[in-house]
Scaffold this active site. Structure first.
Site, short mmCIF file in Angstrom:
data_model
loop_
_atom_site.label_atom_id
_atom_site.label_comp_id
_atom_site.label_asym_id
_atom_site.label_seq_id
_atom_site.Cartn_x
_atom_site.Cartn_y
_atom_site.Cartn_z
N GLU A 131 17.75 -0.90 -57.22
CA GLU A 131 18.31 -1.87 -56.29
C GLU A 131 19.82 -2.01 -56.43
O GLU A 131 20.54 -2.09 -55.44
CB GLU A 131 17.65 -3.23 -56.51
CG GLU A 131 18.18 -4.30 -55.56
CD GLU A 131 17.65 -5.70 -55.91
OE1 GLU A 131 17.75 -6.57 -55.04
OE2 GLU A 131 17.16 -5.90 -57.03
N ASP A 132 20.32 -2.04 -57.68
CA ASP A 132 21.71 -2.44 -57.92
C ASP A 132 22.64 -1.31 -58.37
O ASP A 132 23.83 -1.55 -58.59
CB ASP A 132 21.76 -3.56 -58.97
CG ASP A 132 21.11 -4.84 -58.47
OD1 ASP A 132 21.04 -5.01 -57.25
OD2 ASP A 132 20.66 -5.64 -59.31
#
Length: 706
Positions: free
Chosen positions: A76-77
C-alpha cells in the site's frame, strides 16, 4: 526498536523450528521499503510493522503471519508489489499482505450503505484466511497505543471506529484481552474525564480497603488447599471502560458498584473445575442469576469456562472464572489458538475452534440479508452478542444472543415457525412474546395457520435473522402499495436533476445497488429503506452531492478573513440554516452566534466587533451539537426508545445527563450532533410524536461562556 535478532528470538521461544533466515529477510526487506518514511510521532515508520509483529508473537503465531506483519504496509505505502512479495516470500504471504491492504482501504465508518458493503468485504476476507484479521487487529492495537501523536479529530475518529468495530470483533473472536485493551484505549480518547475519575476512585478505594486482590486470592487458595485441588489463582481489577459500562447499564454510582474485581482459577482437569466451583460456593454465598457454565455449553468461538459471582470478603461481590489450562489458552488467544505453535509444532488444542467452521457459523445467517441495512444490523448483532442457551421440547439446544425472545427462538428453528408464531410457553407456562429468555429454559412455540408477522415484532426480536425475516414478510405484504409510492418518489427525484425516469434507468440503478429488479428497488424506496435521491445519485453522481462532499466544519462559514479562526458559541449553539453573526474576541478568534441570541445585547454598543456571516451553502456533516431539554415518563424502556428515535434520524447522541428525577418522570438534557436546522426539526418532530415525551425544547445555557 526491536531488532531482527530480537524478533527471531521471540519467535524461537515458542517455535524453535522457525525459519530464521526468512524472518530476517522479511525484516530487511520491510526496513528497506519503508526507508525515509516516518510516523506522526517522528519515529521511523518501520517501527510500526515491527511492533505489530511483536504483538503477534505473544499469540504464538506461525512464520507466515509474523512475516505478513512486517510487510503489511509495503504494497500500500511503498513501491513494493504483490508479484515481488510473492516471488521473495511465497504466495501465502503475498495473499495475506494483499488481504490486509484491502482491509486497510475499507472505510468501515462511512455511510450506512457503503459501510454495509465494506462489512461484506470484511467477512469475505475473514472467510478466505482469518489470519488477515489477526494482523489487522494487531495493527489497530499498536495504532491505538500510539494514537496521541495524531490530530485530535483523527484520534476521535479512530477511537470511535475501534469502539464500534474492532473491539467487538476481537471479542467475538474470543480475544477478550485485546477487546479490553482496545476499548480502554478508545475510552481514554472519547471520555478522558470519565476514565480519570474511575482511576482516581480506584486509588481512593485501595487506600481505604488495602490490597483486596491479594487478600481474596489468598482466601481462594486456602479453600483449594482444603479441597486438595491444585490450581493457580489470579486476580485483577476490571478495566476502567468495563466499570464505566456497568455503571451506565445499571445506572449505579461507583460506590454502589460491587463486582469490580475479577478472579480466575486455572485447574488441571475439567473435574477439578467443578470441584473448585463446589469449594467456592461452600465457602461463600453465590449471587443468584450470576452463574454460567460455558464448559457444558461452550460459546461458538470455542470459549469454555465456569463463571460465578459470590459475596466474598466484607460482603463484596467477586466474579470468579474457573477453567483448565487448555481452556485458558483458548480464552486468551480465541480463534488465534488454531494457529498457535509450541516447541516448533502447531498446538492441537481440543478446545480451539476450526476457523473455517467458525466463520461459517458467524456468516450463515448474514447471507440471507437482502439489503444493506439488514446486513449491517445483523453483523453488529452477531459481533456484540452474549449467548443464552435454551431447549426445544425435545431437548435440543438453541443458541441465542442475550436479550432474545421466544420469537427469536422460533425464527432460529425455521422461518416458517417464526412467521406463524401466535404464542409461546417457557417451562410449560404461557408467556408474552416479548419475554426475555434465560439460560436453561425450555421453550415451546405455538403456531397457527394464516398468522403473519406483525410490524411490532421488529422491535421485539434481538437477532438479525428474525429481523430480516420479519421485514421481508412485511415488505411482501405491502409490496404493491410501496411500489406505487416509490414510483412517485423516484419520478420527483429524477425531475429534480432534469432527467427522465425510465424502466432502463431503474433497472440499471437496481443492478448497481445489488437489488434483484426495479420493482424491488421501488418497493424499498416506497418503504423509506432507500432514498429516491440515493437512487438518482447512483446513476448521476455528478449531478448530486456525494457523502464525501459534505462541507467540512472548519470551512462552514462564509465571510471570515483568511487568518480568522472561529468557534460556535456555547450559549446559543447555532446550526447551518440559522441566521448568524460573528463576534471577535482578542486572541480567541471569532465566536459564531445565532442572530436572536440574548448574549448579543451585551455587545450592542461594540459594533466594531460584529461581523456579518452566513453558513456555506450545501450539505453539512452531522457535527453541530444542539442541546434539548426534555421531560419523559419514568417507565421501563422509555429512555432506550428515545435514543433509538434519535438514531433513526441519523443523529448521534454526544452527551446526556439528568437534571431532575422524580417517581413518575425524568427531566434530562440530551446533546445531539446534527447537520442543519432541518435535521434539528426532524429529530425534534420524531421525539414530540412519542407519547412518553411530555415536553421538549431547545436548551440554551446563557451561563456558559460564549
Amino acid at each position: 526498536m526491536t531488532t531482527a535478532d530480537d524478533l527471531i528470538e521471540l519467535v524461537r521461544t515458542y517455535n524453535p523450528k522457525t525459519n530464521a533466515k526468512k524472518l530476517a529477510e522479511a525484516y530487511a526487506y520491510g526496513e528497506k521499503m519503508h526507508e525515509g518514511q516516518f510516523r506522526h510521532s517522528g519515529e521511523p515508520y518501520f517501527t510500526h510493522p515491527v511492533a505489530v509483529a511483536v504483538i503477534l508473537t505473544d499469540m504464538h503465531l506461525d512464520d507466515a503471519t509474523i512475516i505478513t506483519a512486517l510487510l503489511h504496509d509495503t504494497i500500500e505505502d511503498t513501491k513494493s508489489t504483490y508479484s515481488e512479495v510473492s516471488k521473495k516470500f511465497g504466495r501465502e504471504v503475498a495473499e495475506l499482505v494483499d488481504g490486509v491492504t484491502k482491509l486497510t482501504n475499507l472505510q468501515l465508518n462511512s455511510s450506512e450503505t457503503k459501510q454495509a458493503e465494506n462489512f461484506r468485504k470484511l467477512f469475505i476476507a475473514m472467510s478466505k484466511d482469518l489470519r488477515v484479521i489477526l494482523v489487522k487487529l494487531a495493527d489497530r492495537l499498536h495504532n491505538m497505543r500510539t494514537l496521541r501523536s495524531m490530530k485530535p479529530e483523527k484520534q476521535v475518529q479512530k477511537a470511535r471506529e475501534t469502539m464500534d468495530i474492532f473491539a467487538p470483533l476481537a471479542g467475538r473472536m474470543g480475544m477478550q484481552w485485546m477487546r479490553d485493551e482496545l476499548e480502554d484505549l478508545a475510552f481514554q480518547v472519547l471520555n478522558p474525564d470519565g476514565r480519570t475519575s474511575i482511576i482516581r476512585r480506584f486509588i481512593k478505594l485501595q487506600r481505604e480497603t488495602g490490597d483486596v486482590i491479594h487478600k481474596i486470592t489468598g482466601d481462594i487458595r486456602i479453600e483449594l488447599d482444603k479441597a486438595h485441588i491444585e490450581g493457580e489463582v489470579f486476580g485483577r481489577a476490571k478495566k476502567p471502560y468495563s466499570i464505566w459500562r456497568k455503571m451506565e447499564e445499571k445506572k449505579l454510582s461507583f460506590s454502589r458498584l460491587s463486582d469490580i474485581y475479577g478472579f480466575r482459577v486455572i485447574c488441571g482437569t475439567e473435574a477439578e473445575c467443578y470441584a473448585t466451583l463446589g469449594a467456592i460456593h461452600q465457602r461463600w454465598r453465590a449471587v443468584p442469576g450470576r452463574f454460567k457454565d460455558y464448559i457444558s455449553q461452550p460459546k461458538s468461538n470455542g470459549y469454555r469456562s465456569i463463571h460465578t459471582t459470590v459475596s466474598g470478603r466484607d460482603g463484596k461481590r467477586v466474579e470468579v472464572q474457573i477453567r483448565t489450562r487448555q481452556m485458558n489458552e483458548v480464552a486468551e488467544a480465541g480463534i488465534a489458538a488454531h494457529w498457535a505453535y509450541k516447541d516448533g509444532i502447531r498446538v492441537k488444542n481440543p478446545f480451539a475452534v476450526d476457523p473455517v467452521k467458525w466463520i461459517a457459523s458467524l456468516t450463515e445467517r448474514l447471507d440471507s440479508s437482502e439489503d444493506h441495512e439488514d446486513f449491517l444490523e445483523a453483523v453488529k448483532l452477531e459481533m456484540y452478542q452474549d449467548q443464552v442457551f435454551c431447549f426445544t421440547p425435545k431437548g435440543e439446544v438453541v443458541k441465542l444472543p442475550k436479550g432474545a425472545t421466544p420469537l427469536d427462538f422460533a425464527y432460529a428453528i425455521h422461518t416458517r415457525i417464526g412467521d406463524s408464531c401466535v404464542g409461546a410457553k417457557i417451562d410449560g407456562i404461557r408467556v408474552p412474546l416479548w419475554t426475555r429468555l434465560k439460560n436453561g429454559q425450555s421453550v415451546e412455540i405455538i403456531t397457527a395457520e394464516g398468522q403473519r408477522p406483525q410490524a411490532t415484532w421488529v422491535d421485539i426480536v434481538a437477532t438479525g435473522r428474525a429481523k430480516t425475516a420479519i421485514r421481508r414478510s412485511l415488505r411482501e405484504e405491502d409490496r404493491g402499495r410501496f411500489i406505487k409510492l416509490g414510483l412517485e418518489l423516484a419520478r420527483v427525484a429524477f425531475d429534480h436533476v432534469g432527467k427522465r425516469m425510465s424502466d432502463r434507468a431503474l433497472t440499471t440503478a437496481a443492478r448497481r445497488l445489488h437489488i434483484a429488479d426495479s420493482d424491488e428497488l421501488l418497493a424499498r424506496v416506497g418503504a423509506a429503506e432507500i432514498s429516491a435521491r440515493y437512487v438518482v445519485q447512483t446513476l448521476y453522481p455528478e449531478l448530486t452531492a456525494k457523502p464525501g462532499e459534505e462541507i467540512d466544519a472548519g470551512h462552514a462559514i462564509v465571510g471570515l478573513a483568511p487568518d480568522q479562526t472561529f468557534l460556535r458559541a456555547n450559549c446559543c449553539q447555532p446550526v447551518p440554516g440559522e441566521r448568524i453573526v460573528g463576534l471577535t474576541y482578542r486572541g480567541q478568534g471569532v465566536r459564531i452566534h445565532a442572530i436572536e441570541c440574548p448574549v448579543l445585547s451585551d455587545y450592542q454598543d461594540e459594533t466594531d466587533r460584529w461581523i456579518d456571516l452566513r453558513w456555506h451553502a450545501g450539505p453539512h456533516a452531522a457535527v453541530y451539537t444542539v442541546s434539548f431539554d426534555m421531560t419523559i415518563s419514568n417507565d421501563a424502556g422509555v429512555l432506550g426508545r428515545i435514543c433509538s428515535l434519535i438514531g433513526e434520524q441519523k443523529a448521534n447522541i454526544s452527551d446526556l445527563h439528568f437534571s431532575d428525577r422524580k417517581q413518575d418522570f425524568y427531566r434530562l438534557i440530551i446533546d445531539v450532533d446534527l447537520r442543519d436546522v432541518e435535521h434539528m426539526h426532524a429529530v425534534r418532530l420524531a421525539l414530540e410524536a412519542d407519547s412518553d415525551v411530555a415536553t421538549i425544547k431547545r436548551h440554551r445555557d446563557l451561563t456558559r461562556k460564549p
